[in-house]
Design a protein around this motif. Structure first.
Motif, PDB file in Angstrom:
ATOM      1  N   TYR A  69      -6.095   9.203  -7.885  1.00  0.00           N
ATOM      2  CA  TYR A  69      -4.866   8.168  -7.333  1.00  0.00           C
ATOM      3  C   TYR A  69      -5.652   6.833  -6.978  1.00  0.00           C
ATOM      4  O   TYR A  69      -5.262   5.770  -7.185  1.00  0.00           O
ATOM      5  CB  TYR A  69      -3.860   8.600  -6.120  1.00  0.00           C
ATOM      6  CG  TYR A  69      -3.246   7.769  -5.313  1.00  0.00           C
ATOM      7  CD1 TYR A  69      -1.980   7.376  -5.957  1.00  0.00           C
ATOM      8  CD2 TYR A  69      -3.547   7.315  -4.245  1.00  0.00           C
ATOM      9  CE1 TYR A  69      -1.429   5.999  -5.311  1.00  0.00           C
ATOM     10  CE2 TYR A  69      -2.958   6.193  -3.644  1.00  0.00           C
ATOM     11  CZ  TYR A  69      -1.698   5.764  -4.043  1.00  0.00           C
ATOM     12  OH  TYR A  69      -1.074   4.567  -3.355  1.00  0.00           O
ATOM     13  N   GLU A  70      -6.631   7.139  -5.898  1.00  0.00           N
ATOM     14  CA  GLU A  70      -7.412   6.009  -5.305  1.00  0.00           C
ATOM     15  C   GLU A  70      -8.244   5.326  -6.479  1.00  0.00           C
ATOM     16  O   GLU A  70      -8.582   4.223  -6.331  1.00  0.00           O
ATOM     17  CB  GLU A  70      -8.129   6.497  -4.565  1.00  0.00           C
ATOM     18  CG  GLU A  70      -7.670   7.068  -3.186  1.00  0.00           C
ATOM     19  CD  GLU A  70      -8.421   7.771  -1.882  1.00  0.00           C
ATOM     20  OE1 GLU A  70      -9.775   8.078  -2.185  1.00  0.00           O
ATOM     21  OE2 GLU A  70      -7.998   8.091  -1.009  1.00  0.00           O
TER      22      GLU A  70
ATOM     23  N   GLU B 236      -4.559   4.823  -9.555  1.00  0.00           N
ATOM     24  CA  GLU B 236      -3.131   4.109  -9.549  1.00  0.00           C
ATOM     25  C   GLU B 236      -3.240   3.124  -8.288  1.00  0.00           C
ATOM     26  O   GLU B 236      -2.241   2.085  -8.266  1.00  0.00           O
ATOM     27  CB  GLU B 236      -2.302   5.313  -8.951  1.00  0.00           C
ATOM     28  CG  GLU B 236      -2.463   6.411  -9.986  1.00  0.00           C
ATOM     29  CD  GLU B 236      -2.066   5.995 -11.377  1.00  0.00           C
ATOM     30  OE1 GLU B 236      -1.216   5.006 -11.496  1.00  0.00           O
ATOM     31  OE2 GLU B 236      -2.412   6.754 -12.172  1.00  0.00           O
ATOM     32  N   ARG B 237      -3.962   3.200  -6.969  1.00  0.00           N
ATOM     33  CA  ARG B 237      -3.943   2.181  -5.792  1.00  0.00           C
ATOM     34  C   ARG B 237      -4.356   0.901  -6.405  1.00  0.00           C
ATOM     35  O   ARG B 237      -3.504  -0.017  -6.207  1.00  0.00           O
ATOM     36  CB  ARG B 237      -4.810   2.691  -5.181  1.00  0.00           C
ATOM     37  CG  ARG B 237      -4.733   1.866  -3.731  1.00  0.00           C
ATOM     38  CD  ARG B 237      -5.560   2.215  -2.396  1.00  0.00           C
ATOM     39  NE  ARG B 237      -4.833   3.546  -1.732  1.00  0.00           N
ATOM     40  CZ  ARG B 237      -5.530   4.229  -0.980  1.00  0.00           C
ATOM     41  NH1 ARG B 237      -6.475   3.845  -0.448  1.00  0.00           N
ATOM     42  NH2 ARG B 237      -4.642   4.865  -0.315  1.00  0.00           N
TER      43      ARG B 237
ATOM     44  N   LYS C 269      -1.568  -0.674  -8.389  1.00  0.00           N
ATOM     45  CA  LYS C 269      -0.409  -0.824  -7.759  1.00  0.00           C
ATOM     46  C   LYS C 269       0.931  -0.226  -8.369  1.00  0.00           C
ATOM     47  O   LYS C 269       1.954  -0.831  -8.622  1.00  0.00           O
ATOM     48  CB  LYS C 269      -0.136  -2.108  -7.358  1.00  0.00           C
ATOM     49  CG  LYS C 269      -1.397  -2.678  -6.344  1.00  0.00           C
ATOM     50  CD  LYS C 269      -0.986  -4.016  -5.849  1.00  0.00           C
ATOM     51  CE  LYS C 269      -1.869  -4.347  -4.997  1.00  0.00           C
ATOM     52  NZ  LYS C 269      -1.990  -5.595  -4.377  1.00  0.00           N
ATOM     53  N   THR C 270       0.578   0.950  -9.293  1.00  0.00           N
ATOM     54  CA  THR C 270       1.669   1.491 -10.035  1.00  0.00           C
ATOM     55  C   THR C 270       2.729   2.304  -9.123  1.00  0.00           C
ATOM     56  O   THR C 270       3.958   2.020  -9.441  1.00  0.00           O
ATOM     57  CB  THR C 270       1.232   2.783 -10.739  1.00  0.00           C
ATOM     58  OG1 THR C 270       0.009   2.044 -11.626  1.00  0.00           O
ATOM     59  CG2 THR C 270       2.281   3.275 -11.844  1.00  0.00           C
ATOM     60  N   TYR C 271       2.209   2.979  -7.996  1.00  0.00           N
ATOM     61  CA  TYR C 271       3.178   3.595  -6.889  1.00  0.00           C
ATOM     62  C   TYR C 271       2.309   3.542  -5.678  1.00  0.00           C
ATOM     63  O   TYR C 271       1.259   3.638  -5.647  1.00  0.00           O
ATOM     64  CB  TYR C 271       3.855   4.932  -7.405  1.00  0.00           C
ATOM     65  CG  TYR C 271       2.673   5.851  -7.988  1.00  0.00           C
ATOM     66  CD1 TYR C 271       2.080   6.693  -6.818  1.00  0.00           C
ATOM     67  CD2 TYR C 271       2.507   5.849  -9.362  1.00  0.00           C
ATOM     68  CE1 TYR C 271       1.244   7.737  -7.215  1.00  0.00           C
ATOM     69  CE2 TYR C 271       1.552   7.089  -9.449  1.00  0.00           C
ATOM     70  CZ  TYR C 271       0.947   7.718  -8.716  1.00  0.00           C
ATOM     71  OH  TYR C 271       0.071   8.787  -9.063  1.00  0.00           O
ATOM     72  N   SER C 272       2.996   3.854  -4.705  1.00  0.00           N
ATOM     73  CA  SER C 272       2.483   3.607  -3.403  1.00  0.00           C
ATOM     74  C   SER C 272       1.939   5.309  -2.670  1.00  0.00           C
ATOM     75  O   SER C 272       2.411   6.248  -3.624  1.00  0.00           O
ATOM     76  CB  SER C 272       3.282   3.275  -2.418  1.00  0.00           C
ATOM     77  OG  SER C 272       4.533   4.086  -2.112  1.00  0.00           O
ATOM     78  N   TRP C 273       1.418   5.027  -1.612  1.00  0.00           N
ATOM     79  CA  TRP C 273       0.770   6.375  -1.225  1.00  0.00           C
ATOM     80  C   TRP C 273       2.002   7.313  -0.560  1.00  0.00           C
ATOM     81  O   TRP C 273       1.746   8.634  -0.768  1.00  0.00           O
ATOM     82  CB  TRP C 273      -0.043   5.921  -0.058  1.00  0.00           C
ATOM     83  CG  TRP C 273      -0.585   7.232   0.811  1.00  0.00           C
ATOM     84  CD1 TRP C 273      -0.094   7.554   2.126  1.00  0.00           C
ATOM     85  CD2 TRP C 273      -1.570   8.087   0.522  1.00  0.00           C
ATOM     86  NE1 TRP C 273      -0.880   8.869   2.401  1.00  0.00           N
ATOM     87  CE2 TRP C 273      -1.800   9.052   1.530  1.00  0.00           C
ATOM     88  CE3 TRP C 273      -2.311   8.143  -0.602  1.00  0.00           C
ATOM     89  CZ2 TRP C 273      -2.694   9.966   1.096  1.00  0.00           C
ATOM     90  CZ3 TRP C 273      -3.494   9.310  -0.537  1.00  0.00           C
ATOM     91  CH2 TRP C 273      -3.534  10.137   0.220  1.00  0.00           C
TER      92      TRP C 273
END
Length: 129
Positions: free
Chosen positions: A24-25, A28-29, A32-36
């Motif tokens: 994710y880090e 995706e982060r 900015k595909t989806y948030s934490w």
């Protein structure tokens, strides 16, 4: 004795979460595909069906062989107490899953998070939940 499975569940869940968090880090982060929050929520929701399945298996392999249903026969509450015991087992598995995710989300390695989780779970048992 049923609650001793906490350690096994923690040790099985945390390494997978650490790998997923690293992905994710890395991917995706920055994109900015989806948030934490979505990442954590999805990890917890994925555990729901598996915890439900395991609660059913644990209930039938634990509740009936030790004869706990016999305590409810004189009162005529066999089904109510059985359903309550199943819900308690399911709630324990859900607690274990969410507690594991809470601890590992803030710690870098799975080994350290496992030690912290075991310590905190021991404290919850010592001080009666």
């Amino acid at each position: 004795m049923l609650m001793t499975i906490f350690g096994n569940i923690v040790q099985q869940t945390m390494p997978h979460f650490v790998v997923q968090r690293a992905l994710y880090e890395a991917r995706e982060r920055p994109a900015k595909t989806y948030s934490w929050q979505v990442f954590i929520t999805s990890n917890v929701v994925v555990e729901l069906p598996w915890n439900t399945l395991m609660a059913v298996i644990i209930f039938f392999c634990w509740y009936y062989p030790i004869g706990m249903y016999k305590n409810a026969i004189p009162d005529g509450q066999v089904h109510e107490r059985g359903a309550l015991m199943f819900l308690l087992i399911w709630a324990f598995l859900m607690f274990t899953s969410t507690f594991t995710h809470m601890v590992v989300a803030g710690v870098e390695t799975a080994q350290t998070a496992g030690n912290i989780a075991h310590l905190l779970f021991s404290l919850t048992l010592i001080f009666c939940g």
